[in-house]
Design a protein around this motif. Structure first.
Motif, PDB file in Angstrom:
ATOM      1  N   ALA A 145       3.258   3.512  13.560  1.00 58.39           N
ATOM      2  CA  ALA A 145       4.026   3.121  12.365  1.00 58.39           C
ATOM      3  C   ALA A 145       5.474   2.871  12.776  1.00 58.39           C
ATOM      4  N   ARG A 146       5.968   1.709  12.426  1.00 64.47           N
ATOM      5  CA  ARG A 146       7.359   1.389  12.746  1.00 64.47           C
ATOM      6  C   ARG A 146       8.333   2.000  11.738  1.00 64.47           C
ATOM      7  N   MET A 147       7.853   2.249  10.532  1.00 67.91           N
ATOM      8  CA  MET A 147       8.702   2.823   9.486  1.00 67.91           C
ATOM      9  C   MET A 147       7.860   3.740   8.606  1.00 67.91           C
ATOM     10  N   TYR A 148       8.536   4.636   7.897  1.00 65.91           N
ATOM     11  CA  TYR A 148       7.832   5.471   6.933  1.00 65.91           C
ATOM     12  C   TYR A 148       8.803   5.988   5.883  1.00 65.91           C
ATOM     13  N   ARG A 149       8.231   6.393   4.754  1.00 68.12           N
ATOM     14  CA  ARG A 149       8.981   7.061   3.694  1.00 68.12           C
ATOM     15  C   ARG A 149       8.534   8.521   3.626  1.00 68.12           C
ATOM     16  N   LEU A 150       9.347   9.336   2.988  1.00 68.56           N
ATOM     17  CA  LEU A 150       9.061  10.764   2.886  1.00 68.56           C
ATOM     18  C   LEU A 150       9.139  11.187   1.425  1.00 68.56           C
ATOM     19  N   ASN A 151       8.040  11.720   0.904  1.00 67.11           N
ATOM     20  CA  ASN A 151       8.029  12.342  -0.414  1.00 67.11           C
ATOM     21  C   ASN A 151       7.814  13.843  -0.260  1.00 67.11           C
ATOM     22  N   TYR A 152       8.319  14.608  -1.201  1.00 66.61           N
ATOM     23  CA  TYR A 152       8.187  16.063  -1.086  1.00 66.61           C
ATOM     24  C   TYR A 152       8.062  16.676  -2.474  1.00 66.61           C
ATOM     25  N   SER A 153       7.476  17.871  -2.501  1.00 70.68           N
ATOM     26  CA  SER A 153       7.275  18.588  -3.762  1.00 70.68           C
ATOM     27  C   SER A 153       7.370  20.077  -3.499  1.00 70.68           C
ATOM     28  N   ARG A 154       7.994  20.778  -4.426  1.00 69.91           N
ATOM     29  CA  ARG A 154       8.089  22.226  -4.287  1.00 69.91           C
ATOM     30  C   ARG A 154       6.933  22.948  -4.949  1.00 69.91           C
ATOM     31  N   ASP A 155       6.230  22.262  -5.866  1.00 74.16           N
ATOM     32  CA  ASP A 155       5.119  22.901  -6.577  1.00 74.16           C
ATOM     33  C   ASP A 155       3.806  22.135  -6.467  1.00 74.16           C
TER      34      ASP A 155
ATOM     35  N   ILE B 191      13.777   4.394   3.611  1.00 72.11           N
ATOM     36  CA  ILE B 191      12.962   4.043   4.771  1.00 72.11           C
ATOM     37  C   ILE B 191      13.569   4.638   6.032  1.00 72.11           C
ATOM     38  N   MET B 192      12.733   5.302   6.831  1.00 71.45           N
ATOM     39  CA  MET B 192      13.153   5.816   8.122  1.00 71.45           C
ATOM     40  C   MET B 192      12.445   5.048   9.225  1.00 71.45           C
ATOM     41  N   LYS B 193      13.185   4.702  10.257  1.00 71.26           N
ATOM     42  CA  LYS B 193      12.579   4.039  11.404  1.00 71.26           C
ATOM     43  C   LYS B 193      11.734   5.051  12.174  1.00 71.26           C
ATOM     44  N   ALA B 194      10.603   4.559  12.683  1.00 70.19           N
ATOM     45  CA  ALA B 194       9.690   5.463  13.382  1.00 70.19           C
ATOM     46  C   ALA B 194       9.513   5.007  14.830  1.00 70.19           C
ATOM     47  N   ASN B 195       8.334   4.524  15.184  1.00 65.27           N
ATOM     48  CA  ASN B 195       7.990   4.338  16.591  1.00 65.27           C
ATOM     49  C   ASN B 195       7.983   2.873  17.008  1.00 65.27           C
ATOM     50  N   ASP B 196       8.255   2.666  18.300  1.00 63.63           N
ATOM     51  CA  ASP B 196       8.164   1.346  18.912  1.00 63.63           C
ATOM     52  C   ASP B 196       6.991   1.256  19.874  1.00 63.63           C
TER      53      ASP B 196
ATOM     54  N   ASP C 238       0.814  -1.209   0.000  1.00 65.21           N
ATOM     55  CA  ASP C 238       0.000   0.000   0.000  1.00 65.21           C
ATOM     56  C   ASP C 238       0.850   1.264   0.000  1.00 65.21           C
ATOM     57  N   THR C 239       0.284   2.336  -0.545  1.00 63.70           N
ATOM     58  CA  THR C 239       0.905   3.661  -0.488  1.00 63.70           C
ATOM     59  C   THR C 239      -0.127   4.643   0.030  1.00 63.70           C
ATOM     60  N   GLN C 240      -0.348   4.630   1.324  1.00 67.86           N
ATOM     61  CA  GLN C 240      -1.208   5.601   1.988  1.00 67.86           C
ATOM     62  C   GLN C 240      -0.325   6.730   2.511  1.00 67.86           C
ATOM     63  N   TYR C 241      -0.841   7.958   2.438  1.00 71.07           N
ATOM     64  CA  TYR C 241       0.028   9.061   2.824  1.00 71.07           C
ATOM     65  C   TYR C 241      -0.748  10.130   3.594  1.00 71.07           C
ATOM     66  N   LEU C 242       0.010  10.846   4.417  1.00 69.75           N
ATOM     67  CA  LEU C 242      -0.452  12.054   5.093  1.00 69.75           C
ATOM     68  C   LEU C 242       0.294  13.215   4.453  1.00 69.75           C
ATOM     69  N   GLN C 243      -0.443  14.208   3.937  1.00 70.34           N
ATOM     70  CA  GLN C 243       0.169  15.317   3.208  1.00 70.34           C
ATOM     71  C   GLN C 243      -0.008  16.615   3.985  1.00 70.34           C
TER      72      GLN C 243
ATOM     73  N   ILE D 136       4.774  18.117   1.831  1.00 78.41           N
ATOM     74  CA  ILE D 136       5.423  16.953   2.432  1.00 78.41           C
ATOM     75  C   ILE D 136       4.414  15.814   2.534  1.00 78.41           C
ATOM     76  N   ARG D 137       4.821  14.625   2.159  1.00 75.01           N
ATOM     77  CA  ARG D 137       3.994  13.439   2.351  1.00 75.01           C
ATOM     78  C   ARG D 137       4.743  12.427   3.200  1.00 75.01           C
ATOM     79  N   LEU D 138       4.112  11.962   4.281  1.00 71.30           N
ATOM     80  CA  LEU D 138       4.641  10.879   5.092  1.00 71.30           C
ATOM     81  C   LEU D 138       3.873   9.611   4.736  1.00 71.30           C
ATOM     82  N   ILE D 139       4.603   8.578   4.347  1.00 76.99           N
ATOM     83  CA  ILE D 139       4.002   7.340   3.848  1.00 76.99           C
ATOM     84  C   ILE D 139       4.377   6.214   4.797  1.00 76.99           C
ATOM     85  N   PRO D 140       3.471   5.755   5.669  1.00 77.40           N
ATOM     86  CA  PRO D 140       3.818   4.659   6.580  1.00 77.40           C
ATOM     87  C   PRO D 140       4.126   3.380   5.807  1.00 77.40           C
ATOM     88  N   VAL D 141       5.074   2.613   6.331  1.00 76.69           N
ATOM     89  CA  VAL D 141       5.534   1.379   5.698  1.00 76.69           C
ATOM     90  C   VAL D 141       5.419   0.244   6.698  1.00 76.69           C
TER      91      VAL D 141
END
Length: 887
Positions: A106-116, A131-136, A74-79, A155-160
């Protein structure tokens, strides 16, 4: 107050943004970011919508939760829309606590970004990981630094997740406004500086560039020239740990681009009135590096318009006396544009930039204004005083505290002349500026003097007095509302070398990847084995398979020893020949061994630190033990587990047989055994100073400062003496036709007299697990120390040990401060061995250690010769090193 003024003035003149201080919460928690600016791809309930994804807040059901179970695909995101371009440096996350009723995170997440908001980019760290480690847990805040930082608005945070799971997130973002307005720059790719053909020593590429890299051209992105990291005077010295030489600079060689200049284009978010451009340049003219001799900048008011005919020209004053890096300020005459194209002309062989920033103001309609004093952000305007016209009123930017600007009323009839009432203010400002300049010049001269003294200081002290940036790998756990931490460590290394072909993961597919291997391999009857002295051994040129190349998994798995090591491989021995009578050391009473500490373990065995009671008397005179006056002595005991297989048991006895025959001052000695009953044990010397890797990594080079501050240190003579001892031990093994297979500083132990003894315990210690590469879940290989033919062909010979000896020398003269080929991933190291085989000049070599004499590095390079027959022997290495040390 003067110190504060100097600090503000220095920050303004050095760079527009300092990532170490740009760490302010951007408004998720306190509500400055509005609900309508926070969106999501989905939500579970209305009460778990994106507006509830605020750090340390408990509104609604306590967090944002995407709908349904999150699947690995899945690719769910918070923008989050930040409302303006922002320099983002830190991300904080939490799970759903909901007053102790929630347990989703979320134990891990990815980060997408856009300037426009249209073109999205995926963030990745300097190692290339997305992949960035997140919470335990669901309540603690985890703060992650972004290296490289992100310049973006959206900014989009995408839990993994790795398994289907319910996740929820609360978020805070940290950074500061990106007043520069630059949204992309284009330039030729950075180049490499060579000391001799085929040996790159300085890589001047823009490694964090997030745009398009095509045909040696960078376009449409931002990178190291806007990351706030200012290069040092010596471009070989970096401000970060474990990165390659020249990392802080992007550089080009004169003539390599087909012209005598470098052309760069800059695109901005809107039309601006440009007052100046500041370019931080290296000026190490002794190495052929100078600031640009001139620059010509053209302007484009709109992206679809033509370039204006009249460029802004600027000629620099070249300095051949002071090699310090510096900012060059280029006046742009308040020209209006949305894009700039600047051509920088070479003044010498090389030109290197580390930062480029622009000073500008938004285009406004001139209006009449009354005298007023306003306060501006320190980074908003040019740091040097400049006269600016606001309507009919010129304003004087003066470097008072917080960048205060004083707008001076003027007589409309005499434009540009202040009236008498404001003359004292102008004089006071100018006097203050002059005083500040005098103090700054004094501080610069003082700093240069101190820096020359500190050049001989230990690395650790230098790191404490240089500018520091935050670490990308540090994770801070907070139980209270988060405050952005200041972290003193630096970035891990990262460089894009080339993509790893998936076939390298499959040893059987290497024939397809490198068909030259099977074509050029010479037929040999040697197989994968290595002989004892009484068995004829093949020559290096014969030691090739004529079949498909492999990783020698069978050899290594069966011979790596019960603790995971692979000591002195001798496959020529048969299991049937291993009997108790072959063991030439005595049986020691098991009840006299007293356990003290577990040193390491493997699949079928363990290594223990024990006290051996009465061992000196048991061994008699001449035993290699410290004099303890009859007391018990410390020994290392390798023990076979009760559940070990028959193969492991035979390998254990085989290792005992081999080690019992070795007798050299620089080889760890087998003292006795306990094999009359289970568990089987072998007792070896214990070295009180541990392994050489740990010993050197805790020391600095000897200097007056290390003596004055009682800092543990070693001298160049000590390092050479260590090198001679290792070559002597390996010379002895080679004389017996034994192959070590895992020579490295972690496997060189030191006693209390600093005598080095070569051993095989490194692989059994979890501390060095990252030095080994696991292939298909079975074999583990020290690939960063292995010769190309060992990795690609599975052939281990004395010549491959010579290769590992060269890497071990490199470790010694870097004081074990970093891992070999630290710029490359394990997979890239394997692919680099393919380049050694092809020998087309694309192979990556280890860089010369700063402490290493050039003649010694040449010796290392001979150890890494592509042709096995051209590598020196250990006898030759010993004879070459011995004259440099008074033994």
């Amino acid at each position: 107050m003067l110190f504060v003024l100097l600090l503000v003035f220095q920050l303004e003149t050095n760079a527009q943004i300092d990532p170490a201080h740009c760490r302010y919460p951007l408004g998720m928690e306190d509500g400055r970011i509005k609900d309508h600016d926070i969106t999501a791809s989905s939500q579970w309930y209305e009460t778990t919508g994106p507006q509830y994804a605020r750090l340390n807040r408990e509104e609604g059901d306590g967090a944002w939760c995407p709908a349904g179970l999150l699947q690995p695909s899945d690719t769910q995101y918070l923008q989050v829309d930040l409302g303006q371009l922002t320099f983002l440096t830190v991300v904080g996350t939490q799970g759903r606590y909901a007053r102790n009723s929630g347990n989703e995170f979320a134990r891990m997440y990815r980060l997408n970004y856009s300037r426009d908001g249209l073109l999205w980019k995926s963030w990745k760290n300097r190692l290339g990981d997305k992949i960035m480690k997140a919470n335990d847990n669901s309540y603690a805040s985890v703060i992650k630094d972004l290296h490289p930082p992100v310049i973006s608005r959206f900014i989009r945070l995408i839990p993994v997740t790795q398994v289907p799971n319910t996740v929820c997130m609360r978020v805070e973002l940290y950074g500061c406004p990106w007043h520069d307005g630059l949204i992309s720059y284009s330039s030729p790719e950075g180049q490499q500086m060579y000391s001799s053909p085929g040996y790159p020593i300085v890589s001047l590429n823009d490694s964090t560039y997030d745009g398009v890299h095509e045909r040696r051209k960078l376009s449409g992105g931002l990178g190291q020239l806007t990351d706030g990291v200012i290069g040092q005077d010596d471009f070989l010295v970096t401000r970060q740990y474990h990165v390659w030489q020249g990392y802080d600079y992007v550089g080009w060689k004169n003539g390599s681009l087909g012209s005598g200049h470098v052309e760069m284009e800059f695109v901005f978010d809107k039309q601006r009135n440009f007052t100046s451009m500041k370019v931080h340049c290296n000026n190490m003219f002794q190495s052929g590096v100078k600031i640009f001799s001139s620059v010509s900048c053209s302007f484009k008011p709109r992206l679809l318009a033509n370039w204006e005919a009249e460029p802004a020209e600027f000629h620099t004053v070249l300095d051949d006396r002071n090699p310090s890096a510096r900012y060059v300020t280029v006046p742009l005459g308040r020209r209006t544009a949305k894009a700039l194209r600047c051509r920088f002309t070479f003044a010498d062989m090389w030109m290197m930039f580390s930062e480029i920033s622009f000073q500008s103001v938004n285009t406004v309609i001139p209006t009449q204004m009354t005298p007023v004093v306003t306060s501006a952000w320190p980074n908003e305007e040019s740091s040097m005083p400049t006269t600016q016209k606001t309507g009919n009123l010129p304003s004087l930017s003066c470097p008072f505290f917080s960048g205060t600007k004083i707008l001076l009323a003027t007589n409309p009839s005499v434009e540009g002349q202040p009236d008498n009432g404001n003359t004292p203010v102008l004089i006071g400002c100018l006097v203050t500026i002059i005083l500040l300049l005098v103090v700054i010049i004094f501080l610069i001269l003082r700093c240069q003097y101190v820096c020359k003294v500190l050049e001989k200081a230990p690395r650790r002290i230098l790191e404490e007095v240089t500018v520091r940036l935050s670490s990308s790998s540090d994770t801070v756990i907070l139980q209270t509302p988060p405050v952005p931490p200041r972290v003193s460590q630096m970035d891990p290394p990262y460089e894009r070398i080339f993509l790893l072909d998936p076939q390298y993961q499959d040893p059987a597919a290497l024939r397809n990847k490198l068909p030259e291997l099977s074509q050029s391999a010479e037929a040999s009857a040697c197989g994968g084995g290595y002989a004892e002295p009484d068995v004829t051994q093949c020559t290096p040129h014969q030691c090739f398979h004529n079949s498909v190349p492999h990783y020698a998994e069978t050899d290594i798995v069966s011979l790596q020893g019960v603790t995971g090591s692979n000591m002195y491989a001798v496959p020529a021995l048969t299991v049937d020949s291993l009997t108790r009578k072959d063991i030439s050391v005595a049986e020691f009473p098991r009840h006299r061994l007293f356990f003290r500490e577990k040193l390491g373990e493997g699949q079928f065995g363990e290594v223990h630190l024990c006290e051996a009671e009465g061992l000196p008397e048991f061994l008699g005179e001449g035993a290699p033990l410290p004099d303890r006056d009859g007391r018990s002595v410390l020994v290392a005991v390798k023990q076979l587990r009760a559940d070990a297989t028959n193969n492991a048991r035979n390998d254990f006895l085989k290792e005992i047989k081999i080690m019992s025959r070795l007798n050299d001052p620089n080889i760890i000695q087998l003292l006795c055994v306990c094999v009359s009953s289970d568990p089987l044990c072998m007792v070896t010397e214990y070295m009180e100073n541990g392994d050489l890797n740990m010993f050197l990594s805790q020391r600095e080079m000897e200097s007056t400062l290390t003596h004055a501050n009682n800092i543990p240190s070693v001298s160049l003579s000590d390092l050479l003496h260590m090198s001679v001892q290792i070559s002597s031990g390996m010379r002895y093994l080679a004389s017996l036709n034994f192959v070590h297979r895992d020579l490295a500083t972690r496997n060189c132990l030191l006693d209390r007299r600093l005598t080095i003894k070569i051993a095989d315990f490194g692989m059994s210690r979890n501390l060095y697990s990252s030095d080994y590469y696991r292939i298909q879940g079975r074999a583990v290989l020290p690939i960063r120390w292995m010769a190309w033919e060992s990795i690609l062909l599975g052939k281990f010979t004395t010549a491959s040990d010579v290769w590992a000896f060269g890497v071990t020398l490199w470790e010694i003269f870097t004081l074990c401060k970093e891992q070999p080929y630290s710029l490359l991933s394990d997979e890239q190291v394997i692919e680099n061995t393919g380049e050694f085989f092809r020998n087309q000049g694309r192979q990556i070599f280890l860089f010369p250690p700063p402490l290493c004499p050039s003649s010694l590095f040449e010796l290392m390079m001979r150890c890494w010769d592509r042709d096995i027959a051209d590598r020196p022997t250990f006898e030759g290495l010993y004879q070459a090193l011995r004259p440099h040390v008074a033994l």
